[in-house]
Scaffold this active site. Structure first.
Site, PDB file in Angstrom:
ATOM      1  N   LYS A 133       0.066 -12.035  -5.273  1.00  0.00           N
ATOM      2  CA  LYS A 133       0.238 -13.403  -5.605  1.00  0.00           C
ATOM      3  C   LYS A 133      -0.757 -13.896  -6.461  1.00  0.00           C
ATOM      4  O   LYS A 133      -1.566 -14.695  -6.311  1.00  0.00           O
ATOM      5  CB  LYS A 133       0.059 -14.361  -4.252  1.00  0.00           C
ATOM      6  CG  LYS A 133       1.080 -13.929  -3.369  1.00  0.00           C
ATOM      7  CD  LYS A 133       1.096 -14.819  -2.122  1.00  0.00           C
ATOM      8  CE  LYS A 133       2.100 -14.791  -0.929  1.00  0.00           C
ATOM      9  NZ  LYS A 133       1.935 -13.807  -0.300  1.00  0.00           N
TER      10      LYS A 133
HETATM   11  P1  5BU Z   1       5.704 -11.806   8.746  1.00  0.00           P
HETATM   12  O1  5BU Z   1       4.615 -11.117   9.680  1.00  0.00           O
HETATM   13  O2  5BU Z   1       7.233 -11.477   8.710  1.00  0.00           O
HETATM   14  O3  5BU Z   1       5.494 -13.444   9.122  1.00  0.00           O
HETATM   15  O4  5BU Z   1       5.180 -11.435   7.200  1.00  0.00           O
HETATM   16  C1  5BU Z   1       5.504 -12.117   6.102  1.00  0.00           C
HETATM   17  C2  5BU Z   1       4.986 -11.580   5.045  1.00  0.00           C
HETATM   18  O5  5BU Z   1       5.630 -12.292   3.780  1.00  0.00           O
HETATM   19  C3  5BU Z   1       3.281 -11.731   4.876  1.00  0.00           C
HETATM   20  O6  5BU Z   1       3.159 -10.628   4.221  1.00  0.00           O
HETATM   21  C4  5BU Z   1       3.289 -12.870   4.101  1.00  0.00           C
HETATM   22  O7  5BU Z   1       2.084 -12.961   3.294  1.00  0.00           O
HETATM   23  C5  5BU Z   1       4.375 -12.726   3.239  1.00  0.00           C
HETATM   24  N1  5BU Z   1       5.069 -14.231   2.675  1.00  0.00           N
HETATM   25  C6  5BU Z   1       5.564 -15.100   3.587  1.00  0.00           C
HETATM   26  O8  5BU Z   1       5.274 -15.146   4.559  1.00  0.00           O
HETATM   27  N2  5BU Z   1       5.577 -16.431   3.069  1.00  0.00           N
HETATM   28  C7  5BU Z   1       5.709 -16.856   1.746  1.00  0.00           C
HETATM   29  O9  5BU Z   1       6.179 -17.835   1.450  1.00  0.00           O
HETATM   30  C8  5BU Z   1       5.187 -15.657   0.744  1.00  0.00           C
HETATM   31  C9  5BU Z   1       5.013 -14.478   1.436  1.00  0.00           C
HETATM   32 BR1  5BU Z   1       5.306 -16.247  -1.033  1.00  0.00          BR
END
Ligand code: 5BU
Length: 452
Positions: free
Chosen positions: A297
């Site tokens: 990012k």
């Molecule tokens: P989760 O554990 O499924 O909630 O992880 C989601 C991943 O996707 C995590 O690494 C976030 O940093 C990433 N992410 C997100 O959740 N939402 C966003 O809008 C973005 C990245 Br851009």
């Protein structure tokens, strides 16, 4: 609380649904007429209704609540009193003097507002209300509705990426009323025939298949991703938000056969080492045929991004196949990402994100025109020349209590036509990450096939 059925029957006693012949606003003749306003005149019922509606919702996700005027105003007020979610009021028309505000109450930009509607038919009135709320910088992700007349409104809103929660549907209500002897078979059939003939058909545009996207791919990383998706029957990206190299490599080996890419936040690792971390990781990527996506990012001027991408401890340019970048630095800030694909952050999944409609439109203009960009991360549909990547996917949870908001694979593939879903904790926190990855892979692929 009493059962939902008993509760509905109590509501029915107040005369909220009438059967016969009614001419609707649209001129169509309907065999039933719904008016939920009487519910507000019975305080006990209104309070119960508020609690039934609240029970269905991931409340952590909301900062504000707003009823669509007028029928849902008392409902939203009651829900606010029961949940302590602050209420805002949408005017029907702007004040003619003074502030000319459309939304009254205390709110700040970036807050997420739950919309409350009494009855949904074609969804037209909600479609008018939502932009008025969003124009104030407030986001809307969820709508809660008391009664769905099942005439296409729900599907239309879901296709636009909103989550719609409904307490009752007209079909469900007819079954209850028939069983209670209020309706006979003939009346139920008349209602069903009416519903079948009066669904406002939402013309869903077909999504492009991976094969079609591959045909017009103009970027080598995009091509490889699509080829892997087709070969492995997978659209799953596992997010490896783990803290040690050992955990990262173990996870990569376990989930590798089921994924198209492994997404890293390399700076989370406490023991990063270019040789001990990256070399075996690249071997695993080759062994299982997946790409490496570094979710860095980037969000700076071009020169700084170039330095961050190429130098420092992580030397991302040496190993990542594609990276995420904000586009806040403008078009030229993406020029530095040579030999990798860029996934532009168009909108975020977290509660209170500032990526409002206007930001998304501007971000998409950069994304579609920059040759390094292969796609966007978003919770909404993007132009078909971009690949869409969607995080915030979980089969078990609606949120994480820290602002993350989750959708199901079915939602992201059919409603916003995503190409790749990103799953983190749903996989790496599972008792058996390999099985979890396989389950997500199957769910994602089936949802994709169903959306074609
Ligand atoms: P989760 O554990 O499924 O909630 O992880 C989601 C991943 O996707 C995590 O690494 C976030 O940093 C990433 N992410 C997100 O959740 N939402 C966003 O809008 C973005 C990245 Br851009």
């Amino acid at each position: 609380m009493e059962s939902k059925r008993a509760f509905f029957l109590e509501c029915y006693e107040l005369g909220i649904i009438k059967f016969g012949k009614f001419t609707l606003k649209s001129g169509i003749e309907s065999p039933f007429y719904v008016d939920l306003r009487p519910l507000a005149s019975d305080p006990k019922i209104l309070k119960h209704l508020a609690n039934y509606l609240l029970e269905m919702l991931p409340l952590d996700n909301f900062d504000l609540i707003c009823g669509v005027p007028y029928a849902a105003l008392p409902m939203a007020t009651a829900m606010s009193l029961e949940s302590y979610l602050p209420l805002i009021i949408k005017r029907k028309e702007a004040k003619e003097y003074g502030t000319k505000k459309m939304i009254e109450g205390i709110f700040t930009k970036g807050q997420n507002c739950l919309l409350v509607e009494d009855v949904i038919t074609s969804g037209k009135s909600l479609l008018e209300t939502i932009p008025e709320v969003e124009n104030e910088g407030i986001t809307v992700s969820d709508i809660v509705v008391v009664l769905d007349r099942q005439q296409g409104g729900r599907e239309m809103l879901e296709n636009k990426g909103y989550r719609v929660h409904t307490l009752f549907t007209i079909s469900e209500v007819c079954v209850i009323l028939k069983e209670e002897g209020y309706l006979d078979d003939e009346e139920v059939k008349r209602i069903q025939d009416f519903l079948n003939g009066n669904v406002v058909q939402f013309k869903e545009e077909k999504r492009l298949s991976y094969e079609q996207k591959l045909e017009c791919s103009d970027h080598s990383v995009k091509t490889r991703l699509l080829e892997i998706a087709i070969e492995k029957n997978s659209n799953l990206i596992a997010s490896a938000d783990v803290m040690t190299t050992a955990e990262l490599l173990k996870l990569a080996d376990e989930v590798g056969p089921h994924i198209v890419a492994l997404k890293t936040h390399i700076d989370i690792l406490t023991d990063f080492d270019p040789d001990a971390t990256i070399l075996p990781l690249k071997d695993l990527a080759a062994k299982h045929n997946f790409l490496l996506m570094e979710d860095r990012k980037f969000a700076d001027i071009g020169n700084t991004q170039e330095l961050q991408f190429t130098y420092g401890s992580y030397k991302i340019s040496n190993w990542a196949d594609f990276v995420t970048s904000h586009v806040i630095g403008g078009y030229d800030s993406l020029d530095c990402f040579r030999n990798v694909g860029v996934v532009a952050i168009v909108s975020m999944s977290s509660k209170g994100t500032l990526t409002d409609k206007n930001y998304q439109e501007e971000a998409l203009k950069v994304a579609v025109s920059h040759p390094n960009v292969i796609g966007g991360v978003s919770q909404h549909e993007v132009p078909e020349e971009l690949l869409l990547f969607t995080p915030g996917v979980n089969l078990a949870d609606a949120g994480d209590g820290k602002g993350q908001q989750y959708n199901t694979p079915e939602h992201v593939f059919s409603k916003i036509k995503t190409d790749f879903m990103i799953v983190g904790r749903g996989i790496y926190k599972a008792d058996n990450p390999e099985t979890a990855a396989l389950n997500y892979k199957i769910a994602g692929w089936n949802a994709y096939l169903a959306s074609l």
